[in-house]
Design a protein around this motif. Structure first.
Motif, mmCIF file in Angstrom:
data_model
loop_
_atom_site.group_PDB
_atom_site.id
_atom_site.type_symbol
_atom_site.label_atom_id
_atom_site.label_comp_id
_atom_site.label_asym_id
_atom_site.label_seq_id
_atom_site.Cartn_x
_atom_site.Cartn_y
_atom_site.Cartn_z
ATOM 1 N N TYR A 30 0.830 -1.207 0.000
ATOM 2 C CA TYR A 30 0.000 0.000 0.000
ATOM 3 C C TYR A 30 0.865 1.258 0.000
ATOM 4 O O TYR A 30 0.621 2.198 -0.784
ATOM 5 N N LEU A 31 1.902 1.286 0.840
ATOM 6 C CA LEU A 31 2.757 2.461 0.920
ATOM 7 C C LEU A 31 3.496 2.713 -0.391
ATOM 8 O O LEU A 31 3.758 3.859 -0.760
ATOM 9 N N LEU A 32 3.847 1.637 -1.090
ATOM 10 C CA LEU A 32 4.565 1.777 -2.356
ATOM 11 C C LEU A 32 3.668 2.219 -3.503
ATOM 12 O O LEU A 32 4.153 2.750 -4.499
ATOM 13 N N SER A 33 2.371 2.005 -3.363
ATOM 14 C CA SER A 33 1.481 2.257 -4.501
ATOM 15 C C SER A 33 0.290 3.146 -4.190
ATOM 16 O O SER A 33 -0.509 3.435 -5.083
ATOM 17 N N CYS A 34 0.152 3.610 -2.959
ATOM 18 C CA CYS A 34 -1.038 4.397 -2.596
ATOM 19 C C CYS A 34 -1.010 5.767 -3.265
ATOM 20 O O CYS A 34 0.058 6.286 -3.617
ATOM 21 N N ILE A 39 7.202 11.516 -4.944
ATOM 22 C CA ILE A 39 8.466 11.195 -5.606
ATOM 23 C C ILE A 39 9.608 11.110 -4.603
ATOM 24 O O ILE A 39 10.656 10.525 -4.891
ATOM 25 N N ALA A 40 9.425 11.684 -3.419
ATOM 26 C CA ALA A 40 10.468 11.666 -2.390
ATOM 27 C C ALA A 40 10.320 10.501 -1.422
ATOM 28 O O ALA A 40 11.160 10.301 -0.551
ATOM 29 N N GLY A 41 9.233 9.740 -1.537
ATOM 30 C CA GLY A 41 9.033 8.615 -0.620
ATOM 31 C C GLY A 41 8.607 9.033 0.771
ATOM 32 O O GLY A 41 8.641 8.227 1.701
ATOM 33 N N VAL A 42 8.224 10.294 0.929
ATOM 34 C CA VAL A 42 7.723 10.802 2.210
ATOM 35 C C VAL A 42 6.378 11.477 1.955
ATOM 36 O O VAL A 42 6.208 12.176 0.953
ATOM 37 N N PHE A 43 5.450 11.277 2.858
ATOM 38 C CA PHE A 43 4.124 11.860 2.673
ATOM 39 C C PHE A 43 3.331 11.770 3.965
ATOM 40 O O PHE A 43 3.616 10.954 4.836
ATOM 41 N N ARG A 44 2.320 12.620 4.052
ATOM 42 C CA ARG A 44 1.467 12.621 5.237
ATOM 43 C C ARG A 44 0.360 11.583 5.039
ATOM 44 O O ARG A 44 -0.296 11.560 3.997
ATOM 45 N N LEU A 45 0.174 10.730 6.038
ATOM 46 C CA LEU A 45 -0.823 9.668 5.938
ATOM 47 C C LEU A 45 -1.558 9.533 7.274
ATOM 48 O O LEU A 45 -1.222 8.680 8.098
ATOM 49 N N THR A 79 3.122 11.910 15.754
ATOM 50 C CA THR A 79 2.687 13.286 16.014
ATOM 51 C C THR A 79 2.170 13.952 14.741
ATOM 52 O O THR A 79 1.072 14.517 14.723
ATOM 53 N N THR A 80 2.975 13.880 13.671
ATOM 54 C CA THR A 80 2.606 14.564 12.426
ATOM 55 C C THR A 80 1.915 13.652 11.421
ATOM 56 O O THR A 80 1.336 14.136 10.450
ATOM 57 N N LYS A 81 2.018 12.331 11.642
ATOM 58 C CA LYS A 81 1.456 11.324 10.733
ATOM 59 C C LYS A 81 2.153 11.296 9.378
ATOM 60 O O LYS A 81 1.589 10.792 8.405
ATOM 61 N N TRP A 82 3.376 11.823 9.313
ATOM 62 C CA TRP A 82 4.147 11.725 8.074
ATOM 63 C C TRP A 82 4.843 10.368 8.032
ATOM 64 O O TRP A 82 5.316 9.863 9.058
ATOM 65 N N VAL A 83 4.911 9.801 6.827
ATOM 66 C CA VAL A 83 5.509 8.480 6.612
ATOM 67 C C VAL A 83 6.755 8.610 5.747
ATOM 68 O O VAL A 83 6.799 9.416 4.815
ATOM 69 N N TRP A 84 7.750 7.805 6.056
ATOM 70 C CA TRP A 84 8.972 7.726 5.246
ATOM 71 C C TRP A 84 9.188 6.279 4.843
ATOM 72 O O TRP A 84 9.382 5.410 5.682
ATOM 73 N N VAL A 85 9.136 5.990 3.553
ATOM 74 C CA VAL A 85 9.508 4.674 3.032
ATOM 75 C C VAL A 85 11.031 4.708 2.906
ATOM 76 O O VAL A 85 11.587 5.349 2.001
ATOM 77 N N CYS A 86 11.709 4.029 3.794
ATOM 78 C CA CYS A 86 13.125 4.285 4.055
ATOM 79 C C CYS A 86 14.068 4.049 2.868
ATOM 80 O O CYS A 86 15.066 4.733 2.727
#
Length: 286
Positions: A30-34, A39-45, A79-86
């Protein structure tokens, strides 16, 4: 909102992916395709996005992220709900200056309050041409990420040499203490407590001593608390979780006398007194 996300076919061949639970593996896909990815692999979720898209409960989403963090696949700031796909940039390298500019714009949107931002800037900043600023938590690091197939094979060979029985080897019965990983766990689980900003010898020794105790001691039923490094890390996570349940340690309610201005920190939790307090004075026994 992006139109698609890239998932390599090697995703299904990775030993680490195959070792994930079904929920964690589904969340990784899901994280790879949502549609929220960037493009940076970081986003708020926020939970609402993930719960709606996956048709999961908030607890199920949280448990999935916990496993992905433990395996080094992704990190989410509660806290911020930001995700990083490492390992995003290893799987999706930037192909031209325009993509780099787009990635920088996304990275600039990461809030300073995001607990993994220092690690992201340190790891990905040079790639993006961003100079990492000073953060409140200079020790924040990234847990070991997913390796490609060749790296995994090399690591397995090294493990066979060090640990011929497939477990903790006789030559080195205690796995090296991953001090920074344990500090990262402390920051993640107990962000309300004072952050570790200075890693001196005294702290290293106390954390290492606790690590050794976890891997050598036994519970009341005579079973080992941990036999591998991964099991020991899981124990530390549960230990910090139990500390959260303790009203006194977390400063919930009034304190009096000598404890009026006392604040719990990682130093106390790494002492015999702190260990006894957490184990014997919280609702779950270690």
């Amino acid at each position: 909102m992006r139109d698609f996300g890239k998932v390599h076919t090697q995703f299904w061949e990775s030993t680490k992916i195959r070792g994930l639970s079904e929920d964690a593996r589904y969340l990784a896909i899901y994280l790879l395709s949502c549609p929220h990815g960037t493009i940076a692999g970081v986003f708020r979720l926020p939970d609402g996005y993930a719960c709606e898209d996956l048709q999961w409960t908030s607890k199920r989403v949280s448990e999935g992220f916990k496993e992905l963090f433990q395996k080094g696949f992704a990190n989410r700031c509660e806290t911020t709900k930001w995700v990083w796909v490492c390992k995003h940039f290893e799987w999706n390298p930037l192909e031209n200056p325009n993509q780099r500019k787009s990635a920088v714009k996304v990275a600039d949107q990461i809030p300073d309050e995001c607990d993994w931002k220092p690690a992201f800037m340190r790891v990905c900043g040079p790639l993006l041409g961003i100079q990492a600023p000073d953060f409140d938590n200079p020790l924040e690091t990234l847990s070991e990420g997913f390796l490609n197939q060749e790296q995994e094979k090399e690591k397995e060979k090294e493990k066979e040499i060090r640990e011929p029985n497939g477990s903790v080897g006789k030559a080195d019965p205690i796995p090296p203490c991953p001090t920074q990983d344990l500090i990262d766990l402390f920051h993640e689980v107990l962000p309300e407590l004072p952050a570790v900003r200075l890693l001196n010898d005294k702290r290293k020794k106390s954390i290492s001593a606790m690590w050794r105790w976890v891997l050598t001691s036994r519970k009341t039923d005579n079973t080992r608390r941990a036999e591998t490094a991964e099991q020991a890390k899981a124990w530390f996570r549960e230990y910090f979780d139990r500390a959260r349940d303790n009203d006194f340690l977390m400063g919930r309610g009034q304190r009096s006398g000598d404890h009026a201005n006392w604040v719990c920190d990682i130093d106390f939790l790494m002492t015999d007194r702190g260990l006894k307090h957490v184990i014997e004075k919280t609702r779950v026994a270690a």
